[in-house]
Motif scaffolding. Structure first.
Motif, PDB file in Angstrom:
ATOM      1  N   PRO A   6      22.448  25.671  41.539  1.00 13.84           N
ATOM      2  CA  PRO A   6      23.810  25.463  42.065  1.00 13.84           C
ATOM      3  C   PRO A   6      24.535  26.786  42.291  1.00 13.84           C
ATOM      4  N   LYS A   7      25.595  26.713  43.085  1.00 14.39           N
ATOM      5  CA  LYS A   7      26.409  27.902  43.347  1.00 14.39           C
ATOM      6  C   LYS A   7      27.072  28.390  42.060  1.00 14.39           C
ATOM      7  N   SER A   8      27.309  29.693  41.999  1.00 11.00           N
ATOM      8  CA  SER A   8      27.889  30.294  40.810  1.00 11.00           C
ATOM      9  C   SER A   8      29.282  30.821  41.114  1.00 11.00           C
ATOM     10  N   THR A   9      30.097  30.897  40.066  1.00 13.73           N
ATOM     11  CA  THR A   9      31.511  31.230  40.230  1.00 13.73           C
ATOM     12  C   THR A   9      31.784  32.709  39.972  1.00 13.73           C
ATOM     13  N   CYS A  13      37.955  35.621  40.952  1.00 13.49           N
ATOM     14  CA  CYS A  13      38.781  34.840  41.882  1.00 13.49           C
ATOM     15  C   CYS A  13      38.463  33.345  41.851  1.00 13.49           C
ATOM     16  N   LYS A  14      37.432  32.958  41.062  1.00 12.16           N
ATOM     17  CA  LYS A  14      37.035  31.554  40.879  1.00 12.16           C
ATOM     18  C   LYS A  14      36.399  30.903  42.124  1.00 12.16           C
ATOM     19  N   SER A  15      36.028  31.684  43.111  1.00 11.85           N
ATOM     20  CA  SER A  15      35.316  31.112  44.256  1.00 11.85           C
ATOM     21  C   SER A  15      33.830  30.992  43.923  1.00 11.85           C
ATOM     22  N   GLU A  16      33.126  30.129  44.671  1.00 12.46           N
ATOM     23  CA  GLU A  16      31.703  29.884  44.390  1.00 12.46           C
ATOM     24  C   GLU A  16      30.808  30.499  45.466  1.00 12.46           C
ATOM     25  N   PHE A  17      29.662  31.011  45.015  1.00 11.92           N
ATOM     26  CA  PHE A  17      28.741  31.682  45.927  1.00 11.92           C
ATOM     27  C   PHE A  17      27.296  31.391  45.539  1.00 11.92           C
ATOM     28  N   ALA A 139      38.289  50.640  37.281  1.00 15.64           N
ATOM     29  CA  ALA A 139      39.089  51.060  36.123  1.00 15.64           C
ATOM     30  C   ALA A 139      39.939  49.898  35.670  1.00 15.64           C
ATOM     31  N   MET A 140      39.985  49.656  34.377  1.00 12.34           N
ATOM     32  CA  MET A 140      40.790  48.563  33.845  1.00 12.34           C
ATOM     33  C   MET A 140      41.434  49.009  32.539  1.00 12.34           C
ATOM     34  N   SER A 141      42.618  48.457  32.306  1.00  2.84           N
ATOM     35  CA  SER A 141      43.319  48.822  31.079  1.00  2.84           C
ATOM     36  C   SER A 141      43.043  47.803  29.984  1.00  2.84           C
ATOM     37  N   ILE A 142      41.806  47.634  29.657  1.00  2.89           N
ATOM     38  CA  ILE A 142      41.494  46.695  28.585  1.00  2.89           C
ATOM     39  C   ILE A 142      40.484  47.324  27.646  1.00  2.89           C
ATOM     40  N   LYS A 143      40.344  46.704  26.474  1.00  4.67           N
ATOM     41  CA  LYS A 143      39.531  47.392  25.497  1.00  4.67           C
ATOM     42  C   LYS A 143      38.077  46.902  25.434  1.00  4.67           C
ATOM     43  N   ASP A 144      37.759  45.841  26.142  1.00  6.10           N
ATOM     44  CA  ASP A 144      36.371  45.367  26.091  1.00  6.10           C
ATOM     45  C   ASP A 144      35.401  46.362  26.714  1.00  6.10           C
ATOM     46  N   ASP A 145      34.274  46.545  26.033  1.00  2.71           N
ATOM     47  CA  ASP A 145      33.239  47.439  26.572  1.00  2.71           C
ATOM     48  C   ASP A 145      32.549  46.789  27.772  1.00  2.71           C
ATOM     49  N   ILE A 146      32.418  45.473  27.723  1.00  5.47           N
ATOM     50  CA  ILE A 146      31.661  44.782  28.756  1.00  5.47           C
ATOM     51  C   ILE A 146      32.455  43.575  29.252  1.00  5.47           C
ATOM     52  N   ILE A 147      32.554  43.469  30.567  1.00  4.28           N
ATOM     53  CA  ILE A 147      33.300  42.377  31.189  1.00  4.28           C
ATOM     54  C   ILE A 147      32.345  41.566  32.048  1.00  4.28           C
ATOM     55  N   LEU A 148      32.315  40.272  31.799  1.00  4.87           N
ATOM     56  CA  LEU A 148      31.461  39.385  32.588  1.00  4.87           C
ATOM     57  C   LEU A 148      32.187  39.014  33.886  1.00  4.87           C
ATOM     58  N   LEU A 149      31.551  39.318  35.014  1.00  3.37           N
ATOM     59  CA  LEU A 149      32.143  39.005  36.325  1.00  3.37           C
ATOM     60  C   LEU A 149      31.586  37.713  36.899  1.00  3.37           C
ATOM     61  N   ALA A 150      30.315  37.474  36.654  1.00  3.41           N
ATOM     62  CA  ALA A 150      29.681  36.237  37.123  1.00  3.41           C
ATOM     63  C   ALA A 150      28.373  36.041  36.377  1.00  3.41           C
ATOM     64  N   ARG A 151      28.035  34.775  36.184  1.00  4.19           N
ATOM     65  CA  ARG A 151      26.704  34.462  35.672  1.00  4.19           C
ATOM     66  C   ARG A 151      26.228  33.251  36.435  1.00  4.19           C
ATOM     67  N   ASN A 152      24.917  33.081  36.513  1.00  2.00           N
ATOM     68  CA  ASN A 152      24.393  31.960  37.288  1.00  2.00           C
ATOM     69  C   ASN A 152      24.808  30.635  36.685  1.00  2.00           C
ATOM     70  N   ALA A 153      25.109  29.682  37.556  1.00  4.61           N
ATOM     71  CA  ALA A 153      25.293  28.310  37.094  1.00  4.61           C
ATOM     72  C   ALA A 153      23.908  27.810  36.666  1.00  4.61           C
ATOM     73  N   GLU A 154      23.873  26.929  35.705  1.00  5.58           N
ATOM     74  CA  GLU A 154      22.580  26.512  35.145  1.00  5.58           C
ATOM     75  C   GLU A 154      21.714  25.797  36.187  1.00  5.58           C
TER      76      GLU A 154
END
Ligand SMILES: [Zn+2]
Ligand SMILES: [Zn+2]
Ligand SMILES: [Zn+2]
Ligand SMILES: [Zn+2]
Length: 222
Positions: A6-9, A13-17, A139-154
């Motif tokens: 299936p398409k992943s988000t 921006c919450k769009s699917e691709f 560049a982001m003003s947050i403290k997380d080392d790693i930011i998840l942008l997208a992962r595959n839908a199952e």
């Protein structure tokens, strides 16, 4: 039923691709969402993708802080996708030509721009490829080392027995004979018994060793 990816988000921006479209989209979407401020607290990140070498329907797109280390990335991959019994893991450039120290900074890896190979567990191996998008930093003003942008839908994987319903359990006895992926119904009457089962989860390590996929439920950006 047929195997379905299936398409992943895009979590920005919450769009699917589709798998093919999401990388290109994220490159553009990131530019839109990165604050153009001169804030001194903003951290620089490296944009990269991770996918399973044998099935690229399993993928992650991440921003990793330039001052984080490969050890931080290793921790993250274990949490979200891999950890079963604390196996050894390693990063290298190319196919095992140059193993990299876990203390290597992402900044270095990002500057080199070379594709990385990652191995978790040298017995029942899960092998991942990590692609660096060198031209995109954020560049982001947050403290997380790693930011998840997208992962595959199952992916929806059909039951090996009936072919009618999606598989929910993997019989570790039968999976090597292409008969181990079972739906709820077929699992209930399967002769090997429940103690042989592992759950079907959204990870390239599903069905491997003792993997049950606690981390696969992480989907949000913190
Ligand atoms: Zn987006
Ligand atoms: Zn294990
Ligand atoms: Zn079935
Ligand atoms: Zn079985």
């Amino acid at each position: 039923m047929e195997y379905l990816a299936p398409k992943s988000t895009c979590l920005l921006c919450k769009s699917e691709f589709t798998r093919k479209g999401i990388g290109r989209h994220l490159t553009a979407c990131l530019k839109k969402h990165s604050p153009r401020t001169k804030e001194t607290s903003a951290r620089k990140y490296c944009f990269l993708s991770v996918h399973d070498v044998y099935n690229n329907d399993y993928f992650l797109f991440l921003l990793v802080a330039q001052d984080a280390t490969l050890e931080d990335l290793d921790d993250y991959l274990r949490k979200i996708w891999l950890e079963c019994c604390g196996h050894l893991s390693a990063f290298s450039y190319g196919k095992w030509l140059e193993e990299l120290s876990m203390t290597t900074r992402i900044r270095q890896v990002c500057a080199d721009g070379r594709t990385l190979t990652y191995i978790y567990d040298f017995g029942s191996t899960t092998e991942l490829q990590i692609k660096i998008f060198r031209e995109v930093t954020s560049a982001m003003s947050i403290k997380d080392d790693i930011i998840l942008l997208a992962r595959n839908a199952e992916p929806v994987i059909p039951c090996d027995n009936c072919g009618k319903h999606p598989a929910k359990h993997i019989c570790t006895e039968c999976q090597w004979d292409d008969a181990g992926w079972l739906c709820e119904k077929c699992a209930a009457t399967h002769e090997c018994g429940e103690e042989m089962f592992l759950p079907v989860v959204n990870s390239p390590r599903t069905g491997v060793c003792a993997y049950t996929g606690e981390g696969t439920k992480i989907i949000k950006i913190k």
